[in-house]
Design a protein around this motif. Sequence first.
Motif, PDB file in Angstrom:
ATOM      1  N   SER A 174       1.908  10.043   9.342  1.00  3.58           N
ATOM      2  CA  SER A 174       2.462  10.866   8.259  1.00  3.58           C
ATOM      3  C   SER A 174       3.874  10.432   7.907  1.00  3.58           C
ATOM      4  N   ASP A 175       4.672  10.016   8.901  1.00  2.16           N
ATOM      5  CA  ASP A 175       6.037   9.562   8.620  1.00  2.16           C
ATOM      6  C   ASP A 175       6.027   8.233   7.871  1.00  2.16           C
ATOM      7  N   ILE A 176       5.096   7.347   8.257  1.00  2.00           N
ATOM      8  CA  ILE A 176       4.985   6.066   7.566  1.00  2.00           C
ATOM      9  C   ILE A 176       4.575   6.284   6.112  1.00  2.00           C
ATOM     10  N   LEU A 177       3.611   7.157   5.885  1.00  2.00           N
ATOM     11  CA  LEU A 177       3.160   7.436   4.513  1.00  2.00           C
ATOM     12  C   LEU A 177       4.248   8.110   3.701  1.00  2.00           C
ATOM     13  N   ALA A 178       5.086   8.930   4.346  1.00  2.00           N
ATOM     14  CA  ALA A 178       6.188   9.581   3.629  1.00  2.00           C
ATOM     15  C   ALA A 178       7.192   8.550   3.138  1.00  2.00           C
ATOM     16  N   LYS A 179       7.506   7.554   3.987  1.00  2.00           N
ATOM     17  CA  LYS A 179       8.428   6.491   3.563  1.00  2.00           C
ATOM     18  C   LYS A 179       7.812   5.678   2.428  1.00  2.00           C
ATOM     19  N   LEU A 180       6.533   5.332   2.556  1.00  2.00           N
ATOM     20  CA  LEU A 180       5.860   4.573   1.512  1.00  2.00           C
ATOM     21  C   LEU A 180       5.856   5.348   0.194  1.00  2.00           C
ATOM     22  N   THR A 181       5.572   6.633   0.254  1.00  2.00           N
ATOM     23  CA  THR A 181       5.544   7.442  -0.959  1.00  2.00           C
ATOM     24  C   THR A 181       6.903   7.438  -1.641  1.00  2.00           C
ATOM     25  N   TRP A 183       9.162   4.968  -1.532  1.00  2.00           N
ATOM     26  CA  TRP A 183       9.287   3.663  -2.192  1.00  2.00           C
ATOM     27  C   TRP A 183       8.463   3.619  -3.474  1.00  2.00           C
ATOM     28  N   PHE A 184       7.224   4.072  -3.381  1.00  2.00           N
ATOM     29  CA  PHE A 184       6.307   4.023  -4.522  1.00  2.00           C
ATOM     30  C   PHE A 184       6.851   4.835  -5.695  1.00  2.00           C
ATOM     31  N   ASN A 185       7.275   6.062  -5.432  1.00  2.00           N
ATOM     32  CA  ASN A 185       7.791   6.919  -6.501  1.00  2.00           C
ATOM     33  C   ASN A 185       9.081   6.371  -7.088  1.00  2.00           C
ATOM     34  N   GLU A 186       9.924   5.791  -6.238  1.00  2.00           N
ATOM     35  CA  GLU A 186      11.171   5.178  -6.706  1.00  2.00           C
ATOM     36  C   GLU A 186      10.869   4.075  -7.711  1.00  2.00           C
ATOM     37  N   CYS A 187       9.931   3.191  -7.328  1.00  2.00           N
ATOM     38  CA  CYS A 187       9.567   2.063  -8.187  1.00  2.00           C
ATOM     39  C   CYS A 187       8.894   2.546  -9.470  1.00  2.00           C
ATOM     40  N   ALA A 188       7.949   3.479  -9.347  1.00  2.00           N
ATOM     41  CA  ALA A 188       7.213   3.963 -10.520  1.00  2.00           C
ATOM     42  C   ALA A 188       8.118   4.688 -11.495  1.00  2.00           C
ATOM     43  N   SER A 189       9.208   5.260 -11.014  1.00  2.00           N
ATOM     44  CA  SER A 189      10.094   6.050 -11.867  1.00  2.00           C
ATOM     45  C   SER A 189      11.211   5.232 -12.500  1.00  2.00           C
ATOM     46  N   ALA A 285      -2.286   9.178  -0.412  1.00  2.00           N
ATOM     47  CA  ALA A 285      -0.894   9.587  -0.192  1.00  2.00           C
ATOM     48  C   ALA A 285      -0.036   9.370  -1.428  1.00  2.00           C
ATOM     49  N   VAL A 286      -0.335   8.327  -2.225  1.00  2.00           N
ATOM     50  CA  VAL A 286       0.436   8.069  -3.445  1.00  2.00           C
ATOM     51  C   VAL A 286      -0.276   8.638  -4.667  1.00  2.00           C
ATOM     52  N   ASN A 287      -1.233   9.527  -4.409  1.00  2.00           N
ATOM     53  CA  ASN A 287      -1.878  10.325  -5.466  1.00  2.00           C
ATOM     54  C   ASN A 287      -2.703   9.481  -6.430  1.00  2.00           C
ATOM     55  N   LEU A 288      -3.418   8.490  -5.906  1.00  2.00           N
ATOM     56  CA  LEU A 288      -4.333   7.694  -6.725  1.00  2.00           C
ATOM     57  C   LEU A 288      -5.762   8.112  -6.410  1.00  2.00           C
ATOM     58  N   GLN A 289      -6.579   8.208  -7.448  1.00  2.00           N
ATOM     59  CA  GLN A 289      -7.961   8.665  -7.280  1.00  2.00           C
ATOM     60  C   GLN A 289      -8.924   7.528  -7.002  1.00  2.00           C
ATOM     61  N   TYR A 290      -8.558   6.302  -7.445  1.00  2.00           N
ATOM     62  CA  TYR A 290      -9.515   5.200  -7.356  1.00  2.00           C
ATOM     63  C   TYR A 290      -8.962   4.074  -6.474  1.00  2.00           C
ATOM     64  N   LEU A 291      -9.870   3.416  -5.778  1.00  2.00           N
ATOM     65  CA  LEU A 291      -9.531   2.328  -4.864  1.00  2.00           C
ATOM     66  C   LEU A 291     -10.554   1.213  -5.031  1.00  2.00           C
ATOM     67  N   ARG A 401       3.020  -3.903  -7.677  1.00  2.00           N
ATOM     68  CA  ARG A 401       3.605  -3.281  -6.480  1.00  2.00           C
ATOM     69  C   ARG A 401       2.716  -3.651  -5.297  1.00  2.00           C
ATOM     70  N   LEU A 402       3.345  -4.003  -4.201  1.00  2.00           N
ATOM     71  CA  LEU A 402       2.602  -4.490  -3.049  1.00  2.00           C
ATOM     72  C   LEU A 402       3.263  -3.970  -1.781  1.00  2.00           C
ATOM     73  N   VAL A 403       2.476  -3.356  -0.914  1.00  2.00           N
ATOM     74  CA  VAL A 403       3.011  -2.914   0.373  1.00  2.00           C
ATOM     75  C   VAL A 403       2.261  -3.637   1.488  1.00  2.00           C
ATOM     76  N   HIS A 404       3.034  -4.299   2.368  1.00  2.00           N
ATOM     77  CA  HIS A 404       2.468  -5.006   3.510  1.00  2.00           C
ATOM     78  C   HIS A 404       2.520  -4.106   4.738  1.00  2.00           C
ATOM     79  N   PHE A 405       1.433  -4.092   5.501  1.00  2.00           N
ATOM     80  CA  PHE A 405       1.414  -3.407   6.788  1.00  2.00           C
ATOM     81  C   PHE A 405       1.299  -4.474   7.872  1.00  2.00           C
TER      82      PHE A 405
END
Length: 681
Positions: A174-181, A183-189, A285-291, A401-405
């Motif tokens: 949950s902490d990892i996803l919170a950090k990713l979210t 970053w994602f929202n920062e970039c998208a905004s 976590a980043v509120n996307l419906q499709y994968l 946008r690309l996130v590496h794990f």
Amino acid sequence: MVNLVSLHDSYDPFKLTFTMEFCTKCQTIISKLFIKSRYHRLELQSHDQPSRQLVQHLQLGRDYREVYSIDEGCKLCTFIKRGLPDEAVARRVSESWRHSRAVSLRATGGNALCHASDDGGLQIFEIKVSIWTVELIPSAEFYFDFSVTAAKGSSAATAGDVFGTNPLLQLPVSDILAKLTGWFNECASYHDKCRRHTDTGITEATKPELPTRVLDIRSSQDDAVIHLRAPHGLRANYAALSHCWGPPAKQPLCTTKVTLDQHLAGIQVSHLPKTFQDAVSIARAVNLQYLWIDSLCIIQDDPEDWNKEAPCMGQLYSHAKLVIAASGANDSSEGCFLPRLAPEPSIDIPYMKEDSNRHGHVQLNMRRSMVTSQDGTPVMPIYEPLGGRGWVLQEWALARRLVHFTTRGMMWSCRALDNWAMCEDGHVVAGTTARDWDDVIEAYSLRKLTYLSDKLAAVEGIARKMQHRRQGQYISGLWTGEMPQQLFWVARMTTRPRELQRFPSWSWASTQGPCVMLVPKRIRWDKITIRSTVEAKDSSTLMIQCQAGKHAIGKDSLTLREATQLPPFVEFVGANTIPNLWILLIGGLAHRLLDPETQKTVGLAVLDDNEDSKDDDTLCTSLLLMEEISDTYTQGRLPIFLALLVREAGAPVHTYQRIGVAFIVDEKVFETQNEKKFTLI
């Protein structure tokens, strides 16, 4: 009697601790580290690109001897010494310089991703220790750096003075996803470059058309079930997964003709391999419906479906709102949230504001170099298991946008960061190497493909995107308007496997192994004279008009380092290709190019197939493509003739096949030769 009130008033536990832990010099450094007025070039760049414009230099010593005699009782001195090379190395470097050098600590800041610099904070994220020349040029042999991080909610983070946050280590997902979210929202905004599709004009408002099939991960009230959908032109944002399939025994869940209807009806998330399950959690976590996941969204035993979907791969990854890269996993069973390696050494130092008071602390995290971790492995996505796969170059290069794990934490990349990837601590490292087509060839030819027949299909999307800024038509991996320089790719320990014989011999795609481009990537245009004309008759045939010579390939195989140090090549010691060949083609082999009658050495040959030199027939034809003017130290300006080495193909009649390239240094080779036409297949 002692005045207890006066004694109590003068007692400052923070100051006492500060004095006991750090020497006088380090106290001075710490007290100045966050003083804004001491920094140079305070103007910040836009939100759309990383910035390193805030710089402060603090001298540690007049030369290396002062640094190696640092105070062993000082917390910061001891930490700095841990990152220094052996003293003998520092002595050798220092003594090789003609001018006196100072050892400096350089604090660097800027705006790596976040727009928080609007509040006036310094945004420090790196401190580098290096020996600097008078001209402020660092020695690559003598430097190391720290990342500067602060705990979330700390004074340094809240004030905006520190950009990086402490690594997450083994914290809950949950902490990892919170950090990713975040970053994602920062970039998208805030990142205009990432919010629009520059190649299609599609914006965040219009949204892209969904792929032929996609996984719907939110349509059911039961989060335990997802559905494969055929959206038929529906527009919506989606995520795409980039992952290693692994060996046959570890192949992921696939959609086939038999399982298609089952997957349309619904797939239990628990039945997915670990990497797919994690990708579902990340997209949600980043509120996307499709994968989109390749093994599930392409019918794997239907060649017609594959042939239809493969050309769309580049566009698919380019249009995804987020690409999720399971970079550290060897196969789909390992997942995205991998056990993390032990962190680099770190210490806490006081966070001192301009009021000279201590406001908590920040953390210095050791990074012995920009790209190497404590265990010696480069800290870059391309060195992770997924980074070595062929299709991945396109998936990463075209992503908005690309996130590496990885085992070293998450790394974020987006178009605003260009080709860089940002680590959790704010450090920026090399992400992907596909800035230009020459870079694509060099990076891609290093990678592995499960099916060699995919050699060109796996970069077709990049070629389409680059077409508007290249000259001519794209055929078989090269651009017709940029001949002959595109023909002069040089192989390093490559082979020509049977599966690649479908590609023309003049294309780098016909070889398996690393290739290097020389013109104009490494040889400037003002050093080159074009000596040939090249016309494409079709996608597999070229007509070359040029001077040509008959030559023999010597049987002795030399390392390029050995070859370039032998006469007559040793005479070419200036800024030209000859002395640099062994560096460009590390591990490669060269052969002497001989006059077939006199057996005199006239040049160097680098063959496309390492096995080719073992053939009895060593005769070949050299086609003069270009001439490089070399400025040597000893003999002034000397020509180097850059030629293709070819042999007659046999069928069709009067056609030739490429076998390698030559660097010819004998000026007499082409003096009496008239131009002829050659058909190259």
